[in-house]
Design a protein around this motif. Structure first.
Motif, PDB file in Angstrom:
ATOM      1  N   PHE A 139      52.223  21.609  42.461  1.00 57.44           N
ATOM      2  CA  PHE A 139      51.636  22.175  41.254  1.00 57.44           C
ATOM      3  C   PHE A 139      52.403  21.783  39.976  1.00 57.44           C
ATOM      4  N   PRO A 140      53.745  21.781  39.968  1.00 53.86           N
ATOM      5  CA  PRO A 140      54.445  21.376  38.741  1.00 53.86           C
ATOM      6  C   PRO A 140      54.089  19.962  38.292  1.00 53.86           C
ATOM      7  N   ALA A 141      53.980  19.045  39.261  1.00 56.24           N
ATOM      8  CA  ALA A 141      53.614  17.674  38.911  1.00 56.24           C
ATOM      9  C   ALA A 141      52.202  17.620  38.344  1.00 56.24           C
ATOM     10  N   PHE A 142      51.309  18.449  38.867  1.00 54.91           N
ATOM     11  CA  PHE A 142      49.940  18.492  38.344  1.00 54.91           C
ATOM     12  C   PHE A 142      49.935  18.942  36.881  1.00 54.91           C
ATOM     13  N   VAL A 143      50.707  19.975  36.566  1.00 51.59           N
ATOM     14  CA  VAL A 143      50.765  20.462  35.184  1.00 51.59           C
ATOM     15  C   VAL A 143      51.316  19.374  34.255  1.00 51.59           C
ATOM     16  N   GLU A 144      52.332  18.646  34.720  1.00 50.25           N
ATOM     17  CA  GLU A 144      52.889  17.570  33.905  1.00 50.25           C
ATOM     18  C   GLU A 144      51.873  16.466  33.680  1.00 50.25           C
ATOM     19  N   ASP A 145      51.068  16.168  34.711  1.00 54.14           N
ATOM     20  CA  ASP A 145      50.022  15.157  34.545  1.00 54.14           C
ATOM     21  C   ASP A 145      48.989  15.602  33.508  1.00 54.14           C
ATOM     22  N   VAL A 146      48.679  16.897  33.507  1.00 56.99           N
ATOM     23  CA  VAL A 146      47.737  17.420  32.511  1.00 56.99           C
ATOM     24  C   VAL A 146      48.325  17.280  31.113  1.00 56.99           C
ATOM     25  N   ARG A 147      49.600  17.575  30.978  1.00 56.02           N
ATOM     26  CA  ARG A 147      50.263  17.444  29.672  1.00 56.02           C
ATOM     27  C   ARG A 147      50.223  15.994  29.177  1.00 56.02           C
ATOM     28  N   LYS A 148      50.401  15.049  30.095  1.00 54.04           N
ATOM     29  CA  LYS A 148      50.372  13.642  29.706  1.00 54.04           C
ATOM     30  C   LYS A 148      48.991  13.236  29.207  1.00 54.04           C
ATOM     31  N   VAL A 149      47.958  13.774  29.871  1.00 52.44           N
ATOM     32  CA  VAL A 149      46.590  13.426  29.473  1.00 52.44           C
ATOM     33  C   VAL A 149      46.235  14.062  28.136  1.00 52.44           C
ATOM     34  N   CYS A 150      46.625  15.323  27.956  1.00 56.68           N
ATOM     35  CA  CYS A 150      46.238  16.065  26.753  1.00 56.68           C
ATOM     36  C   CYS A 150      47.163  15.809  25.566  1.00 56.68           C
ATOM     37  N   GLY A 151      48.369  15.410  25.843  1.00 52.76           N
ATOM     38  CA  GLY A 151      49.303  15.205  24.750  1.00 52.76           C
ATOM     39  C   GLY A 151      49.685  16.527  24.102  1.00 52.76           C
ATOM     40  N   ALA A 152      49.596  16.575  22.768  1.00 50.75           N
ATOM     41  CA  ALA A 152      49.975  17.795  22.039  1.00 50.75           C
ATOM     42  C   ALA A 152      48.821  18.782  21.909  1.00 50.75           C
ATOM     43  N   LYS A 153      47.657  18.448  22.448  1.00 51.64           N
ATOM     44  CA  LYS A 153      46.496  19.334  22.333  1.00 51.64           C
ATOM     45  C   LYS A 153      46.653  20.563  23.226  1.00 51.64           C
ATOM     46  N   GLU A 154      46.047  21.655  22.794  1.00 55.28           N
ATOM     47  CA  GLU A 154      46.011  22.851  23.628  1.00 55.28           C
ATOM     48  C   GLU A 154      44.964  22.663  24.727  1.00 55.28           C
ATOM     49  N   PHE A 155      45.188  23.283  25.850  1.00 58.82           N
ATOM     50  CA  PHE A 155      44.235  23.134  26.951  1.00 58.82           C
ATOM     51  C   PHE A 155      44.080  24.451  27.703  1.00 58.82           C
ATOM     52  N   VAL A 156      42.924  24.584  28.347  1.00 60.71           N
ATOM     53  CA  VAL A 156      42.574  25.768  29.131  1.00 60.71           C
ATOM     54  C   VAL A 156      42.134  25.300  30.506  1.00 60.71           C
ATOM     55  N   PHE A 157      42.542  26.038  31.529  1.00 57.73           N
ATOM     56  CA  PHE A 157      42.156  25.708  32.901  1.00 57.73           C
ATOM     57  C   PHE A 157      40.922  26.522  33.302  1.00 57.73           C
ATOM     58  N   GLY A 158      39.972  25.862  33.936  1.00 52.39           N
ATOM     59  CA  GLY A 158      38.815  26.530  34.520  1.00 52.39           C
ATOM     60  C   GLY A 158      38.782  26.246  36.010  1.00 52.39           C
ATOM     61  N   LEU A 159      38.796  27.285  36.818  1.00 54.19           N
ATOM     62  CA  LEU A 159      38.866  27.119  38.274  1.00 54.19           C
ATOM     63  C   LEU A 159      37.612  27.667  38.929  1.00 54.19           C
ATOM     64  N   GLU A 160      36.958  26.833  39.704  1.00 51.90           N
ATOM     65  CA  GLU A 160      35.841  27.284  40.522  1.00 51.90           C
ATOM     66  C   GLU A 160      36.372  27.469  41.941  1.00 51.90           C
ATOM     67  N   ASP A 161      36.590  28.707  42.320  1.00 53.73           N
ATOM     68  CA  ASP A 161      37.215  28.992  43.613  1.00 53.73           C
ATOM     69  C   ASP A 161      36.294  29.886  44.421  1.00 53.73           C
ATOM     70  N   THR A 162      35.605  29.320  45.411  1.00 50.20           N
ATOM     71  CA  THR A 162      34.616  30.079  46.171  1.00 50.20           C
ATOM     72  C   THR A 162      35.164  30.650  47.472  1.00 50.20           C
ATOM     73  N   ARG A 163      36.180  30.058  48.034  1.00 51.57           N
ATOM     74  CA  ARG A 163      36.691  30.521  49.331  1.00 51.57           C
ATOM     75  C   ARG A 163      38.166  30.908  49.288  1.00 51.57           C
ATOM     76  N   GLY A 164      38.710  31.021  48.118  1.00 49.66           N
ATOM     77  CA  GLY A 164      40.109  31.427  48.017  1.00 49.66           C
ATOM     78  C   GLY A 164      41.099  30.300  48.179  1.00 49.66           C
ATOM     79  N   PHE A 165      40.603  29.036  48.262  1.00 53.91           N
ATOM     80  CA  PHE A 165      41.524  27.913  48.447  1.00 53.91           C
ATOM     81  C   PHE A 165      42.387  27.677  47.202  1.00 53.91           C
ATOM     82  N   GLY A 166      41.904  28.093  46.051  1.00 54.67           N
ATOM     83  CA  GLY A 166      42.659  27.868  44.824  1.00 54.67           C
ATOM     84  C   GLY A 166      43.482  29.058  44.377  1.00 54.67           C
ATOM     85  N   ARG A 167      43.622  30.040  45.234  1.00 48.21           N
ATOM     86  CA  ARG A 167      44.357  31.246  44.855  1.00 48.21           C
ATOM     87  C   ARG A 167      45.805  30.938  44.492  1.00 48.21           C
TER      88      ARG A 167
END
Length: 394
Positions: free
Chosen positions: A30-58
């Motif tokens: 998960f930490p590496a994923f957040v860093e990848d998001v930061r690289k893509v977004c740069g200095a922009k603010e971002f919001v996460f949207g999660l579609e979790d139907t079976r609890g796999f993303g808990r």
């Protein structure tokens, strides 16, 4: 969200796709994923949207919320609507993630925040486990019925319940009449007396008489069918013990939620657990009407050009809808002596019938009243207080 791999798509406010990230569903990634998001977004603010139907993303959701990110829960119905709006409908992880991002962009202010109340999640897991055990037991009992009808045509008259303690002991020790022929009523009585202290000898003699009246039911490969009966008895007994163990855990954890639903007549441990499991944190519903809409108990307006009417809603949480439906039936039921179990609810039901509603419609009115009462009990975490009429003199 998937069991092994998550797929994320990053878009900007103009729906331009900025990047796509695929990563393993492991907290260490998960930490590496957040860093990848930061690289893509740069200095922009971002919001996460999660579609979790079976609890796999808990786990991911808990990680992001714990680090103070803005995380929104995206209902899969919204994602499906976006997907179906495409002239050529197709589906893969990348496009699904893009649809989630589009919903997030369009409804960011309306989507609920992702919250994780571990107590409600745990109760839900216990309820699921209990439901599975009950379902397995129903299947085992039906199979046991099918097996016993060949060996004991009158088996339904032997005991009040096919899965009672005395009945299970009898089927286990005497799965077919062949085993009865090698024993006596007194020996059977001694065997069952250990399980049921209130058992009478006369009952055993009656069972022997019914077996004799059934005639010869012996068939080839009886030994194999006896094995099936014994195996079913073991499974039923094991499931019953596990259900009791789950109930013990529910007895321990439900009070921690602060709700006192069992103080209301007609609500037992299993019903209370199901209600809490499906409703969760009551504060996510601003009023009882929202809760009624959530379970599809409120009517829906269907109209066009100013013409239309309210019709029955067939969507919503059908499990919760069924719980309130059967609870309403219990509230308006009448005992064998003709006395209502709950006079206030019965009177309300009869009043609605007199007003012109048919009985199913009146039952819905009772269910709506139950929603209001239970919502209030959960909102204030108070016990049930029965309504008492006054004579008007006070």
């Amino acid at each position: 969200m998937h069991k092994d791999i998550h797929c994320a798509v990053v878009i900007d406010c103009w729906m331009n796709k900025l990047g796509e990230i695929t990563f393993e569903n492991r907290p260490s990634k998960f930490p590496a994923f957040v860093e990848d998001v930061r690289k893509v977004c740069g200095a922009k603010e971002f919001v996460f949207g999660l579609e979790d139907t079976r609890g796999f993303g808990r786990n991911l959701s808990a990680y992001l919320v714990g680090r103070k990110f803005d995380v929104k829960h995206v209902n899969p119905a919204y994602t499906s609507a976006v997907r179906l709006s495409n002239p050529i409908v197709y589906k893969d992880d990348s496009y699904d993630a893009y649809c989630v991002a589009r919903v997030l962009r369009d409804m960011v202010d309306a989507l609920p925040d992702a919250k994780h109340e571990d107590i409600f999640w745990t109760i839900r897991q216990l309820v699921k486990r209990r439901d599975l055990l009950v379902k397995n037991n129903v299947m085992n009992k039906n199979t046991l019925h099918n097996q016993l009808m060949y060996s004991y045509p009158s088996y339904r008259k032997f005991f009040a319940e096919i899965d009672g303690k005395s009945a299970l002991c009898f089927w286990e020790n005497y799965p077919s009449p062949e085993h009865i022929q090698n024993t006596t009523p007194e020996q059977v009585y001694v065997t069952l007396k250990v399980i049921n202290q209130g058992l009478k000898r006369e009952r055993i003699h009656e069972i022997f008489a019914m077996i004799e009246n059934d005639g010869d039911t012996m068939k080839n490969f009886q030994e194999e069918r006896d094995f099936i009966v014994k195996s079913l008895v073991k499974s039923i007994r094991s499931n019953l013990e596990q259900i009791k163990e789950v109930d013990v855990e529910l007895e321990r954890i439900i009070p921690l939620a602060g709700y006192k639903l069992r103080t209301m007549p007609g609500i037992d441990l299993a019903t209370e657990a199901h209600l809490i499991s499906e409703i969760g944190d009551i504060n996510r519903f601003p009023d009882s009407d929202k809760l009624a809409r959530f379970m599809g108990l409120a009517p829906v307006q269907f109209s066009s050009a100013g013409k239309g009417k309210d019709e029955r809603c067939r969507n919503g949480n059908r499990v919760l809808n069924a719980i309130f439906h059967f609870l309403a039936i219990q509230m308006v039921a009448v005992s064998k002596g003709g006395k209502p179990r709950h006079p206030v609810f019965r009177e309300y039901f009869e009043q609605k019938v007199k007003e012109g509603k048919n009985k199913p419609q009146a039952l819905v009115c009772v269910a709506r009243r139950l929603v209001r009462i239970i919502y209030g009990m959960m909102k204030t975490k108070t016990e049930y207080r029965p309504f008492e009429k006054t004579d008007g003199k006070n």
